[in-house]
Scaffold this active site. Sequence first.
Site, mmCIF file in Angstrom:
data_model
loop_
_atom_site.group_PDB
_atom_site.id
_atom_site.type_symbol
_atom_site.label_atom_id
_atom_site.label_comp_id
_atom_site.label_asym_id
_atom_site.label_seq_id
_atom_site.Cartn_x
_atom_site.Cartn_y
_atom_site.Cartn_z
ATOM 1 N N THR A 1 78.297 74.919 -81.292
ATOM 2 C CA THR A 1 78.697 75.339 -79.944
ATOM 3 C C THR A 1 79.189 76.775 -79.908
ATOM 4 O O THR A 1 79.745 77.278 -80.898
ATOM 5 C CB THR A 1 79.829 74.417 -79.437
ATOM 6 O OG1 THR A 1 80.391 74.977 -78.252
ATOM 7 C CG2 THR A 1 80.958 74.295 -80.450
ATOM 8 N N TYR B 1 88.154 71.290 -80.384
ATOM 9 C CA TYR B 1 86.715 71.031 -80.324
ATOM 10 C C TYR B 1 85.951 72.120 -81.091
ATOM 11 O O TYR B 1 85.142 71.828 -81.977
ATOM 12 C CB TYR B 1 86.253 70.972 -78.857
ATOM 13 C CG TYR B 1 84.766 71.015 -78.705
ATOM 14 C CD1 TYR B 1 83.981 69.957 -79.160
ATOM 15 C CD2 TYR B 1 84.120 72.103 -78.120
ATOM 16 C CE1 TYR B 1 82.601 69.991 -79.035
ATOM 17 C CE2 TYR B 1 82.756 72.146 -77.989
ATOM 18 C CZ TYR B 1 81.999 71.085 -78.447
ATOM 19 O OH TYR B 1 80.628 71.131 -78.333
HETATM 20 N N1 UFG Z 1 83.508 74.561 -63.214
HETATM 21 C C1 UFG Z 1 83.991 74.462 -61.926
HETATM 22 N N2 UFG Z 1 84.095 73.225 -61.370
HETATM 23 C C2 UFG Z 1 83.722 72.076 -62.019
HETATM 24 C C3 UFG Z 1 83.218 72.193 -63.351
HETATM 25 C C4 UFG Z 1 83.133 73.452 -63.905
HETATM 26 O O1 UFG Z 1 84.334 75.459 -61.295
HETATM 27 O O2 UFG Z 1 83.848 70.983 -61.451
HETATM 28 C C5 UFG Z 1 83.399 75.890 -63.840
HETATM 29 C C6 UFG Z 1 84.272 76.031 -65.077
HETATM 30 O O3 UFG Z 1 85.577 76.399 -64.722
HETATM 31 C C7 UFG Z 1 83.518 77.102 -65.834
HETATM 32 C C8 UFG Z 1 82.058 76.860 -65.479
HETATM 33 O O4 UFG Z 1 82.087 76.061 -64.297
HETATM 34 O O5 UFG Z 1 83.885 78.358 -65.371
HETATM 35 C C9 UFG Z 1 81.306 76.102 -66.553
HETATM 36 O O6 UFG Z 1 82.075 74.985 -66.918
HETATM 37 P P1 UFG Z 1 81.498 73.769 -67.798
HETATM 38 O O7 UFG Z 1 82.588 72.766 -67.906
HETATM 39 O O8 UFG Z 1 80.181 73.349 -67.230
HETATM 40 O O9 UFG Z 1 81.167 74.425 -69.185
HETATM 41 P P2 UFG Z 1 82.102 75.307 -70.167
HETATM 42 O O10 UFG Z 1 81.597 76.700 -70.075
HETATM 43 O O11 UFG Z 1 83.525 75.087 -69.956
HETATM 44 O O12 UFG Z 1 81.766 74.619 -71.559
HETATM 45 C C10 UFG Z 1 80.622 74.916 -72.291
HETATM 46 C C11 UFG Z 1 80.219 73.695 -73.104
HETATM 47 C C12 UFG Z 1 81.261 73.358 -74.109
HETATM 48 C C13 UFG Z 1 81.537 74.572 -74.949
HETATM 49 C C14 UFG Z 1 81.894 75.748 -74.106
HETATM 50 C C15 UFG Z 1 82.009 76.958 -74.986
HETATM 51 O O13 UFG Z 1 79.990 72.603 -72.261
HETATM 52 O O14 UFG Z 1 80.809 72.298 -74.937
HETATM 53 O O15 UFG Z 1 80.869 75.978 -73.142
HETATM 54 O O16 UFG Z 1 82.016 78.112 -74.339
HETATM 55 F F1 UFG Z 1 82.558 74.354 -75.787
#
Ligand code: UFG
Length: 333
Positions: free
Chosen positions: A119, A143
């Site tokens: 990741t 994680y």
């Molecule tokens: N977001 C929202 N509302 C939601 C869900 C997400 O605004 O209901 C935003 C989050 O705050 C973030 C973006 O959308 O800014 C992406 O969020 P995700 O949860 O889809 O993904 P992340 O970037 O947090 O996580 C991803 C992978 C993880 C990994 C991480 C590392 O899913 O497994 O990138 O950068 F660890």
Amino acid sequence: MTKRVLVTGGAGYIGSHAAHALVDRGDEVVIIDRLSTGFDWLVPAAADLVVADIGDTERVASLLQDGGFDAIMHFAGSIVVPESVADPLSYYENNTVKSRGLIECAVRAGVPHFVFSSTAAVYGSVGSEPVAEDTPLRPESPYGSSKLMTEIMLADAARAHDLTYGVLRYFNVAGADPAGRTGQSTKGATHLIKVAVEAAVGKREGIEIFGEDYQTADGTCVRDYIHVTDLVAAHLLALDRLRDGGDSLTANLGYGHGFSVKEVLQTVDDVAGPIRKTMGPRRPGDAASIVADASKARRELNWQPQHDDLTGIVEDALRWERHLQTRNEATTN
Ligand code: UFG
């Protein structure tokens, strides 16, 4: 040697796509999955499914011993960052300890190749520039640390034993099999595109945007969304490289450009009709912008993504979400 692959977590989101892709091209596939978040109906009919925990090393050892496997693709693991902050030891158990056992089983059984699902969380907070593989590794969540520890174990095991590996560091994986055979089916998913398409089909009332005061063009976080089909294609190329006698490799998988939360949600509106949005506070731990420098995968694996199109990603995710809803209605009626 037979092209026979043990796919851990092969009933889950990415693992099931990999299992289908391997079967499609004629590899033999055995899946091991405890079905804690995966589903047996996502597994290709031509694959064997062993319902077991990869932490059951006796079971894994007996599967691998004389099983004729030339590779393991390891997807099984826990993936929710905030959950890992709240319950770190279960992440180290599930992701690190169980991976250690699996690697040991591979070494003992003489399985020569190992492809590992890692990741971008191994990098921790990064600036707005695309992140290359030589960026210092400073995970900021259990994680990310749990995955990095597995990367380290693999590299050390490969130095000591007859083992080559591909470590693939995922950015934001989304979308679903364009042929409609599998997709993200996890209950209580937290990922942006999944949550948004759930809202689009009425499974949720709407979506909350976590913060609009970031140092980005529109104030919302920027991520590099990659279609699961392209992501999986890179796994097969990594495996081919190892089978051809190539060196171990660690590579990012993303497209090298990002979209903001608002841009993603606008695309969902365009594809599915408007969904309800509310503005909320920042989610702890979110970095403003995370985009891959994915030139290494293109260069070293000759990876040529075919689905670098946000609209297409959302369309495939939405089609799968509708399918899930129909399936659900059929089974509850
Ligand atoms: N977001 C929202 N509302 C939601 C869900 C997400 O605004 O209901 C935003 C989050 O705050 C973030 C973006 O959308 O800014 C992406 O969020 P995700 O949860 O889809 O993904 P992340 O970037 O947090 O996580 C991803 C992978 C993880 C990994 C991480 C590392 O899913 O497994 O990138 O950068 F660890």
